[in-house]
Design an enzyme around this catalytic site. Structure first.
Site, PDB file in Angstrom:
ATOM      1  N   LYS A   1      -0.514  26.441  26.914  1.00  0.00           N
ATOM      2  CA  LYS A   1       0.579  25.728  26.227  1.00  0.00           C
ATOM      3  C   LYS A   1       0.354  25.779  24.710  1.00  0.00           C
ATOM      4  O   LYS A   1       1.282  25.989  23.943  1.00  0.00           O
ATOM      5  CB  LYS A   1       0.639  24.265  26.698  1.00  0.00           C
ATOM      6  CG  LYS A   1       1.268  24.093  28.063  1.00  0.00           C
ATOM      7  CD  LYS A   1       2.703  23.611  27.938  1.00  0.00           C
ATOM      8  CE  LYS A   1       3.548  23.763  29.179  1.00  0.00           C
ATOM      9  NZ  LYS A   1       3.068  23.158  30.393  1.00  0.00           N
TER      10      LYS A   1
ATOM     11  N   LYS B   1       9.554  39.470  37.429  1.00  0.00           N
ATOM     12  CA  LYS B   1       9.389  38.291  38.278  1.00  0.00           C
ATOM     13  C   LYS B   1      10.566  37.329  38.029  1.00  0.00           C
ATOM     14  O   LYS B   1      10.936  37.092  36.884  1.00  0.00           O
ATOM     15  CB  LYS B   1       8.068  37.598  37.901  1.00  0.00           C
ATOM     16  CG  LYS B   1       7.859  36.270  38.594  1.00  0.00           C
ATOM     17  CD  LYS B   1       6.604  35.572  38.072  1.00  0.00           C
ATOM     18  CE  LYS B   1       6.310  34.320  38.849  1.00  0.00           C
ATOM     19  NZ  LYS B   1       6.549  33.064  38.318  1.00  0.00           N
TER      20      LYS B   1
ATOM     21  N   LYS C   1      12.907  30.988  35.702  1.00  0.00           N
ATOM     22  CA  LYS C   1      13.974  30.377  34.905  1.00  0.00           C
ATOM     23  C   LYS C   1      13.804  30.704  33.422  1.00  0.00           C
ATOM     24  O   LYS C   1      14.765  30.709  32.668  1.00  0.00           O
ATOM     25  CB  LYS C   1      14.063  28.865  35.134  1.00  0.00           C
ATOM     26  CG  LYS C   1      12.822  28.088  34.769  1.00  0.00           C
ATOM     27  CD  LYS C   1      13.048  26.621  35.074  1.00  0.00           C
ATOM     28  CE  LYS C   1      11.770  25.817  34.963  1.00  0.00           C
ATOM     29  NZ  LYS C   1      10.663  26.251  35.830  1.00  0.00           N
TER      30      LYS C   1
HETATM   31  P1  ADP Z   1       9.728  29.355  36.989  1.00  0.00           P
HETATM   32  O1  ADP Z   1       8.905  30.615  36.852  1.00  0.00           O
HETATM   33  O2  ADP Z   1      11.144  29.635  37.308  1.00  0.00           O
HETATM   34  O3  ADP Z   1       9.565  28.443  35.783  1.00  0.00           O
HETATM   35  P2  ADP Z   1       8.004  27.450  38.254  1.00  0.00           P
HETATM   36  O4  ADP Z   1       6.880  27.861  37.382  1.00  0.00           O
HETATM   37  O5  ADP Z   1       8.641  26.109  38.048  1.00  0.00           O
HETATM   38  O6  ADP Z   1       9.140  28.586  38.227  1.00  0.00           O
HETATM   39  O7  ADP Z   1       7.514  27.613  39.751  1.00  0.00           O
HETATM   40  C1  ADP Z   1       7.561  26.647  40.762  1.00  0.00           C
HETATM   41  C2  ADP Z   1       6.937  27.253  41.998  1.00  0.00           C
HETATM   42  O8  ADP Z   1       7.699  28.377  42.457  1.00  0.00           O
HETATM   43  C3  ADP Z   1       5.519  27.771  41.777  1.00  0.00           C
HETATM   44  O9  ADP Z   1       4.744  27.462  42.912  1.00  0.00           O
HETATM   45  C4  ADP Z   1       5.690  29.273  41.647  1.00  0.00           C
HETATM   46  O10 ADP Z   1       4.559  29.975  42.088  1.00  0.00           O
HETATM   47  C5  ADP Z   1       6.890  29.552  42.551  1.00  0.00           C
HETATM   48  N1  ADP Z   1       7.644  30.700  42.025  1.00  0.00           N
HETATM   49  C6  ADP Z   1       8.392  30.716  40.908  1.00  0.00           C
HETATM   50  N2  ADP Z   1       8.946  31.924  40.693  1.00  0.00           N
HETATM   51  C7  ADP Z   1       8.533  32.709  41.721  1.00  0.00           C
HETATM   52  C8  ADP Z   1       8.769  34.089  42.078  1.00  0.00           C
HETATM   53  N3  ADP Z   1       9.543  34.869  41.347  1.00  0.00           N
HETATM   54  N4  ADP Z   1       8.168  34.563  43.193  1.00  0.00           N
HETATM   55  C9  ADP Z   1       7.378  33.763  43.946  1.00  0.00           C
HETATM   56  N5  ADP Z   1       7.126  32.468  43.669  1.00  0.00           N
HETATM   57  C10 ADP Z   1       7.688  31.935  42.570  1.00  0.00           C
END
Ligand code: ADP
Ligand code: TRP
Length: 325
Positions: free
Chosen positions: A114, A194, A197
């Site tokens: 961060k 990947k 969001k």
């Molecule tokens: P983002 O990348 O959209 O910000 P988060 O970090 O909030 O998503 O992820 C929340 C959960 O969803 C975590 O456990 C993360 O490993 C899983 N996750 C997020 N994006 C993916 C993806 N593209 N493929 C597999 N798992 C994912």
């Protein structure tokens, strides 16, 4: 006594299919491993470390609860609750803070990342892993399933539990075991990176049908002509299609790619239909839940009652042990 499984999820935004296949589905399935001894909570206190808009935080917590219930979380099997509804979590965080070496927190990757991204850290962000340790230890959890990114936080939790037990010469906390899901496949986004969001490449889990169709139809593709055979394994649409389909359906679509006279537009249509079919029962359940706004609150309240009962026993022990009682 069966092993207690616990995990927490941050209400960090509108859920997408990467979240579903990468995290939610397995979190929901835990309920069938140890029905009645599984705890799942919404980590709203952790979310405060990035100072969200209050209305936004409230909305995200509600939506997360709604979406989990729509996707099949059974609140009879899994105690489902809000972190902030548990008495003692913040108090235990404070008590654990007093036995936490600064160095342990300074080494935390999530904190260092961060800062590297230019965040001005507040004290909450710094002691994020201590709050997480309190979350886990207060329920005397045996097993904690988390993604790879949380591995170090679990190590810190174990360190703190061991240290507390040593400092006070008493086995107050159970030492939890992490279950790290190394093998979760990464769901690709509409641009092939990947899905995340942060990259604006998501397909929402519960988007409006029209918006989902538009998103899928606008997935960029190469310029191979319609008539030409195509390699399904090089196509992002195919990779997404696989998530929703049986092996038979996957093989059938792969054959169409290879045969030619099958364009990306056709593939997108197949993907859209597969998405809608896969999520149809969950969308239906979600519509029903939306008609009963009191239900979610009721579930979270009952979940909190179950979790509070367990937390109270630990906190009584902790207070006596440290000399507060
Ligand atoms: P983002 O990348 O959209 O910000 P988060 O970090 O909030 O998503 O992820 C929340 C959960 O969803 C975590 O456990 C993360 O490993 C899983 N996750 C997020 N994006 C993916 C993806 N593209 N493929 C597999 N798992 C994912
Ligand atoms: N930090 C976790 C995450 O961002 C969420 C979390 C908070 C958690 N407390 C927890 C996970 C306790 C497991 C156990 O994903």
């Amino acid at each position: 006594m069966s092993k207690r499984i616990l995990t927490g999820i941050q209400p960090s935004g509108i859920l997408h299919i990467g979240n579903y296949f990468g995290a939610m589905r397995s979190a929901i399935e835990l309920q069938n491993q140890n029905p009645g001894n599984t705890f799942l909570f919404i980590a709203d206190l952790h979310s405060l470390t990035v100072n969200p808009e209050p209305a936004d935080l409230r909305m995200r917590v509600q939506r997360l609860a709604l979406d989990f219930l729509a996707c099949g979380l059974d609140p009879e099997k899994t105690a489902f609750f809000r972190q902030s509804d548990i008495n003692g979590v913040c108090e235990l965080t404070w008590i654990l803070n007093t036995i936490t070496n600064l160095g342990l927190l300074e080494r935390a990757h999530s904190y260092k990342d961060k800062i590297a991204k230019g965040f001005v850290p507040n004290n909450g962000l710094f002691s994020y892993p201590v709050l997480m340790a309190a979350d886990i230890l207060i329920y005397q959890s045996d097993l904690v399933p988390v993604g790879k990114d949380q591995k170090q936080h679990l190590e810190i939790t174990r360190d703190l539990a061991i240290r507390f037990n040593q400092v006070y010469k008493k086995d107050v906390f159970k030492i939890p075991e992490p279950i790290i899901s190394e093998s979760v496949a990464v769901v690709p986004g509409t641009d092939g990176q990947k899905m995340s969001k942060s990259y604006n490449n998501t397909i929402e889990l519960f988007g409006e049908e029209k918006a989902i169709r538009k998103k899928i139809m606008s997935i960029p593709t190469d310029s191979t002509p319609m008539e030409a055979p195509k390699d399904p394994d090089k196509c992002n649409i195919f990779a997404l299609y696989k998530l929703f389909s049986t092996q038979e359906q996957i093989d059938a679509l792969a054959a169409k790619y290879r045969a030619g006279n099958f364009g990306y537009g056709h593939a997108k249509q197949a993907l859209f239909e597969a998405y809608m079919e896969f999520f149809a029962p969950m969308r239906k359940r979600r519509e029903e839940l939306l008609k009963d706004p009191g239900y979610i609150e009721d579930v979270l309240k009952k979940g909190a009652e179950r979790a509070n009962a367990v937390a109270a026993v630990t906190m009584d022990k902790v207070r006596r042990t440290v000399g507060l009682k």
